[in-house]
Design an enzyme around this catalytic site. Structure first.
Site, PDB file in Angstrom:
ATOM      1  N   SER A   1       1.690  12.511  11.429  1.00 52.44           N
ATOM      2  CA  SER A   1       2.692  12.243  10.402  1.00 52.44           C
ATOM      3  C   SER A   1       4.015  11.868  11.070  1.00 52.44           C
ATOM      4  CB  SER A   1       2.820  13.446   9.466  1.00 52.44           C
ATOM      5  OG  SER A   1       3.488  13.107   8.280  1.00 52.44           O
TER       6      SER A   1
ATOM      7  N   GLU B   1      -4.584  10.091   1.770  1.00 53.31           N
ATOM      8  CA  GLU B   1      -3.407  10.766   2.299  1.00 53.31           C
ATOM      9  C   GLU B   1      -2.555  11.440   1.211  1.00 53.31           C
ATOM     10  OE1 GLU B   1      -2.330  10.976   5.470  1.00 53.31           O
ATOM     11  OE2 GLU B   1      -3.395   9.417   6.589  1.00 53.31           O
TER      12      GLU B   1
ATOM     13  N   HIS C   1      -3.905  14.166   3.642  1.00 57.25           N
ATOM     14  CA  HIS C   1      -2.920  14.274   4.716  1.00 57.25           C
ATOM     15  C   HIS C   1      -2.976  15.666   5.347  1.00 57.25           C
ATOM     16  CE1 HIS C   1       0.681  12.713   6.673  1.00 57.25           C
ATOM     17  NE2 HIS C   1       1.336  13.824   6.401  1.00 57.25           N
TER      18      HIS C   1
END
Length: 504
Positions: free
Chosen positions: A189, A316, A412
């Site tokens: 990320s 995600e 995610h």
């Protein structure tokens, strides 16, 4: 670190001797080693400075303090006003039986460039160390301290901290048994965005040989947007948007001001996308530290000699929706407004409607958002790197699980406990949908081995991306599969669509 860890070994760094603690399995963890001076007082908002030395042996059995932030993460320390020595690294090492040098993996945590730390339980390096790499993780300045624009002082101070940690690795890691000539920098990320930036920065040349980037966010601030953001935070904090005014505000005051601004970002039409994705801080593009967007940097060949391994999850944005991190879009009109804010052509919205004809608007919005912000940017990063002559590999995390409360998606962050081998860590059950089963553990072993093999010799175990073909390894249970992005209907929607995701 729990009480099962016993007496450890001594190591000598350029600042002084340190001692860690050894696990029953033979992994020594050395935690909270300063790699730079505390970035406060005369050093606040400036480039990192060398750490002060010490003479006696320093006990390094606990993580160092986290950078100023308001987040409280499961199993992780929180920031307390007065915590200043926040620039520290951690090392996990299990020596090779033959005494030879180990490949080094340097981990950069994520957290929207605003929160997070290397002490999060799913980032423990023990399993990777047992598999054959020396693991280093670091804390760096986040939020305004690390990424806020301060007139006359350097932008992207968090990136400069990461570069300083990599220099510490180059100068010290041989003393721990690592190979300073075989360093892989990895992140997820915002940590993956940081990795992409480090690849594009001139001052990191030669500090790492390979890079791993999971879920790379394609979002940056122009200098103009960074100036505007600082003005809003300074006004909220009650100080002038000048170096003098900002220095007069305590770190906690700026953290609180940025949190309040984040809740109202959608009010400004200049940064309309932030109505949907209220992240205040991003790397600032333009200037000495980061001249250009990392997606365009490969064309210059600046990182051609760095091997790259990219991964993103298949869905995600469902995670960000689950934790309340993004605005909901539930009508067709709102979806069109979102696409307009992101400067996407109408055909992309129509394409997702065709691919997901029975899905509610919210699901189409989350799919489109996740692909725009993470999936497509990550995939293009690998393709651009390969097209410029670099070696790049691409993978996607597609593991799903049915639970009594619904399906746990490949969202995610779900891939990280698998790659670290930390499926039983605090907080992992939420990410993966409960306790792991044997198929999950087998997937974790495969993903961890891919990281170790890539860090060791640059090959994770599947074909690389080329200028003509984009092979993708799809991580799944009960088994993985190979795909070709030339056959991907989703990727076809994005062909020819500019990813101009800078916030102006």
């Amino acid at each position: 670190m729990d009480d099962t860890w016993g007496a450890g070994a001594d190591f000598r760094t350029t600042s002084g001797p340190v001692r860690g603690r050894r696990s029953p399995e033979g992994v020594t963890a050395v935690l909270g080693i300063p790699y730079a001076a505390a970035p406060f007082g005369p050093g606040r908002f400036r480039r990192p400075r060398p750490a002060a030395g010490w003479r006696g042996r320093r006990d390094c059995g606990a993580f160092g303090p986290v950078a100023p932030q308001s987040a409280e993460l499961p199993g992780s320390p929180v920031w307390h006003p007065g915590d200043e020595d926040v620039l520290t690294v951690n090392v996990w090492v299990q020596p090779r039986p033959d005494g030879g040098p180990l490949p080094v993996l340097v981990w950069i945590h994520g957290g929207a460039y605003t929160f997070g730390s290397s002490a999060q339980p799913d980032f423990d390096g023990t399993a990777l160390a047992r598999a054959g790499v020396l693991v280093v993780s670091c804390n760096y300045r986040v939020g305004f301290e690390g990424f806020g624009h301060v007139p006359g002082l350097p932008d992207n101070r968090g990136l400069l901290d990461q570069a300083a940690a990599l220099r510490w690795v180059r100068e010290n890691i041989a003393a721990f048994g690592g190979d300073p000539g075989n360093v892989t920098v990895a992140g997820h990320s915002a940590g993956a965005g940081s990795v992409a930036c480090l690849m594009a920065m001139e001052e990191t040349r030669g500090l790492f040989r390979r890079a791993i980037a999971h879920s790379v966010p394609g979002a940056f601030l122009t200098v103009e947007a960074a100036v505007a953001t600082t003005s809003r935070i300074a006004a909220e904090a009650g100080v002038a948007p000048t170096a003098e005014g900002l220095l007069s505000a305590s770190p906690g005051r700026l953290v609180a001001a940025a949190d309040r601004v984040a809740g109202r970002l959608g009010d400004d039409p200049v940064v309309a996308i932030q109505a949907y994705d209220p992240v205040v801080f991003q790397p600032v593009v333009g200037g000495e530290v980061l001249p250009g967007d990392p997606l365009s940097a490969p064309a210059s060949g600046i990182a051609r000699d760095v091997d790259l391994l990219v991964c993103h999850t298949l869905e995600e944005y469902w995670f960000l929706h689950e934790i309340g991190g993004v605005r909901e879009v539930t009508s067709e009109a709102e979806l069109v407004g979102f696409a307009r804010a992101l400067r996407l052509p109408g055909r992309v919205v129509e394409g997702y409607r065709a691919l997901m004809p029975d899905a509610p608007v919210l699901d189409r919005y989350l799919a489109l958002s996740g692909d725009a912000r993470f999936g497509e940017y990550s995939s293009r990063l690998a393709e651009h790197h390969a097209g410029a002559g670099g070696r790049a590999y691409l993978s996607r995390f597609a593991r799903r699980r049915a639970t009594p409360s619904g399906e746990t998606r490949p969202w995610h962050t779900a891939d990280i406990p698998f790659a670290f081998g930390n499926l039983d860590a605090d907080g992992a059950a939420f990410l993966i949908g409960g306790a792991p089963d044997e198929q999950d553990r087998a997937l974790s072993r495969r993903m961890l081995r891919a990281w170790v093999d890539f860090a060791t010799h640059g090959d994770p175990g599947w074909p690389p991306v080329t200028a003509d073909v984009t092979p993708v390894n799809v991580w799944a249970v009960p088994g993985d599969r190979m795909a070709d992005d030339g056959d991907s209907a989703v990727r076809a929607l994005w062909r020819g669509v500019p990813l101009d995701l800078q916030r102006r």
